[in-house]
Design an enzyme around this catalytic site. Sequence first.
Site, PDB file in Angstrom:
ATOM      1  N   LYS A  12       0.842  -1.196   0.000  1.00 22.86           N
ATOM      2  CA  LYS A  12       0.000   0.000   0.000  1.00 22.86           C
ATOM      3  C   LYS A  12       0.872   1.240   0.000  1.00 22.86           C
ATOM      4  O   LYS A  12       1.837   1.337   0.764  1.00 22.86           O
ATOM      5  CB  LYS A  12      -0.876   0.008   1.272  1.00 22.86           C
ATOM      6  CG  LYS A  12      -1.820   1.184   1.379  1.00 22.86           C
ATOM      7  CD  LYS A  12      -3.109   0.929   0.621  1.00 22.86           C
ATOM      8  CE  LYS A  12      -3.979   2.153   0.466  1.00 22.86           C
ATOM      9  NZ  LYS A  12      -3.598   3.018  -0.691  1.00 22.86           N
ATOM     10  N   LYS A  23       4.330   2.567   8.797  1.00 21.16           N
ATOM     11  CA  LYS A  23       3.134   3.382   9.058  1.00 21.16           C
ATOM     12  C   LYS A  23       1.886   2.504   9.191  1.00 21.16           C
ATOM     13  O   LYS A  23       1.111   2.642  10.131  1.00 21.16           O
ATOM     14  CB  LYS A  23       2.960   4.335   7.867  1.00 21.16           C
ATOM     15  CG  LYS A  23       2.304   5.639   8.187  1.00 21.16           C
ATOM     16  CD  LYS A  23       2.104   6.470   6.916  1.00 21.16           C
ATOM     17  CE  LYS A  23       3.386   7.054   6.384  1.00 21.16           C
ATOM     18  NZ  LYS A  23       3.149   8.003   5.264  1.00 21.16           N
ATOM     19  N   LYS A  59       5.480   2.225  -2.667  1.00 24.00           N
ATOM     20  CA  LYS A  59       5.383   3.607  -3.144  1.00 24.00           C
ATOM     21  C   LYS A  59       5.676   3.623  -4.624  1.00 24.00           C
ATOM     22  O   LYS A  59       6.393   2.747  -5.127  1.00 24.00           O
ATOM     23  CB  LYS A  59       6.419   4.478  -2.429  1.00 24.00           C
ATOM     24  CG  LYS A  59       6.070   5.937  -2.426  1.00 24.00           C
ATOM     25  CD  LYS A  59       4.992   6.218  -1.398  1.00 24.00           C
ATOM     26  CE  LYS A  59       4.790   7.667  -1.107  1.00 24.00           C
ATOM     27  NZ  LYS A  59       4.164   7.836   0.216  1.00 24.00           N
ATOM     28  N   THR A 105      -5.062  13.081   5.977  1.00 25.49           N
ATOM     29  CA  THR A 105      -3.700  13.209   6.506  1.00 25.49           C
ATOM     30  C   THR A 105      -3.622  14.438   7.418  1.00 25.49           C
ATOM     31  O   THR A 105      -3.043  14.392   8.508  1.00 25.49           O
ATOM     32  CB  THR A 105      -2.655  13.316   5.370  1.00 25.49           C
ATOM     33  OG1 THR A 105      -2.962  12.330   4.378  1.00 25.49           O
ATOM     34  CG2 THR A 105      -1.252  13.108   5.886  1.00 25.49           C
ATOM     35  N   ASN A 129      -1.841  19.708   0.004  1.00 27.50           N
ATOM     36  CA  ASN A 129      -3.035  19.108   0.608  1.00 27.50           C
ATOM     37  C   ASN A 129      -2.858  18.917   2.124  1.00 27.50           C
ATOM     38  O   ASN A 129      -3.738  19.288   2.913  1.00 27.50           O
ATOM     39  CB  ASN A 129      -3.329  17.772  -0.101  1.00 27.50           C
ATOM     40  CG  ASN A 129      -4.387  16.951   0.612  1.00 27.50           C
ATOM     41  OD1 ASN A 129      -4.172  16.459   1.728  1.00 27.50           O
ATOM     42  ND2 ASN A 129      -5.538  16.800   0.008  1.00 27.50           N
ATOM     43  N   SER A 164      -7.349   5.840   3.748  1.00 28.17           N
ATOM     44  CA  SER A 164      -7.355   4.928   2.592  1.00 28.17           C
ATOM     45  C   SER A 164      -7.870   3.545   2.999  1.00 28.17           C
ATOM     46  O   SER A 164      -8.600   2.891   2.252  1.00 28.17           O
ATOM     47  CB  SER A 164      -5.937   4.768   2.036  1.00 28.17           C
ATOM     48  OG  SER A 164      -5.580   5.872   1.258  1.00 28.17           O
TER      49      SER A 164
END
Length: 422
Positions: A68, A92, A104, A188, A219, A356
Amino acid sequence: MVDNPFESAKKQLKAAADLLGVDKRTFSVLSQPKNELTDDIPVRMDDGHTQNYNSFRIQHNDALGPFKGGIRFSQDVSMDEVKALSMWMTWKSALAGIPFGGAKGGVICDPKVLSQAELERLSRGYVQQYVDNIGPDKDIPAPDMYTNSQIMAWMLDEYEKLTGHHAPGAFTGKPVELGGIPAREAATGYGGFVAVQEIAKLLKLKPKSTTVAIQGFGNVGHNAAEFLFDAGYKIVALSDSQGAIYNKSGLDPGAAMACKLEKGMIAKCYYAGSVTDKAKARVIGNDELLELDVDILIPAATENQITAKNAGSIRARAVVELANGPTAPEADKILHQGKIPVVPDVLANAGGVIGSYFEWVQNNYGYYWTTKEVNEKLARIITTSFVNVLERSREHKVDLRTGAYLLAVSRVAKAVQLRGGD
Ligand code: GLU
């Protein structure tokens, strides 16, 4: 000094693995990505010529669940950066206790000069390249720097066309119309806000008298600023890649964003009466922002901002990392010695991947919750993680990052060991 993010990531892992006594085989699994995928994506440009873009998908670990992590579109993105970011995603997710591994992606490009049509062809090209490697139970991409819900929509559409079935859980951070959830966009920033509240409580700071400086107004930085402002915190400095503004009587992030959209950069908002006023405010550099005498410093831009060079000049009472990897390992040591707690990225910015996760769960379920429910569940995870990390770091007399790694690495290491194999 280390400025290669993957070297930093490995150093952080080693510190925790040594304390945990992780065996050699498990350590070697954890210290390198499982799959390093890279290829050129040919994109037909608007003028008819074809341009190749170098791309990556790095899958670090999937012992706890599918890989992820986001996809970054940037001219500065590199293989080692994406490798570091993929490893940080593993910790994380593990720390948050959600059933994902870490990955990633990245494309070396300047998204600001691409037309919408070129951006769409690049996004679809990325999926054509990696279609066999991604999927709702394999690897689930999401937005990251310079990617957004529209890009996720194009990617999802391409994925569903190529595979011939609906699979909304193959991407997160989608538009709400395509199975996204309203809370994801600001997740986030929201998680970061919860992390600030936790450290403020620990330092006995009251919102009204707590000053905050935020580096980065994308963001994450922008949403965190809005939540903090609404809760009464005093945002005294804001910046984007082109400069910063400082006003010791406080800034309104909503007005700052409106001004940035109009004038193109935050430093030009200095003269706009609605944002800040000339008598009290000044334009400062990004480096100066990091060294302001504030209560909470929030790096929300990119890696390696607090280094051995400037760590000694940090005057904040606490640092809350909303960027990934903003503090180099050498700087961590200096801040720890200076008794400046750093709420690490793997905890403080986990709101994105937690959001997510809730999106993915609802996609799998086909049943959607309210934003209030999502935010309550998200806040609970961040708060619980904070308490656990603090406890672990006190127990071992280490900084918060190492405390977070002790928890995350032990969970992943255990899963790797249980799976066995070579
Ligand atoms: N890009 C975000 C991060 O660095 C979110 C990743 C995700 O939602 O998968 O945490």
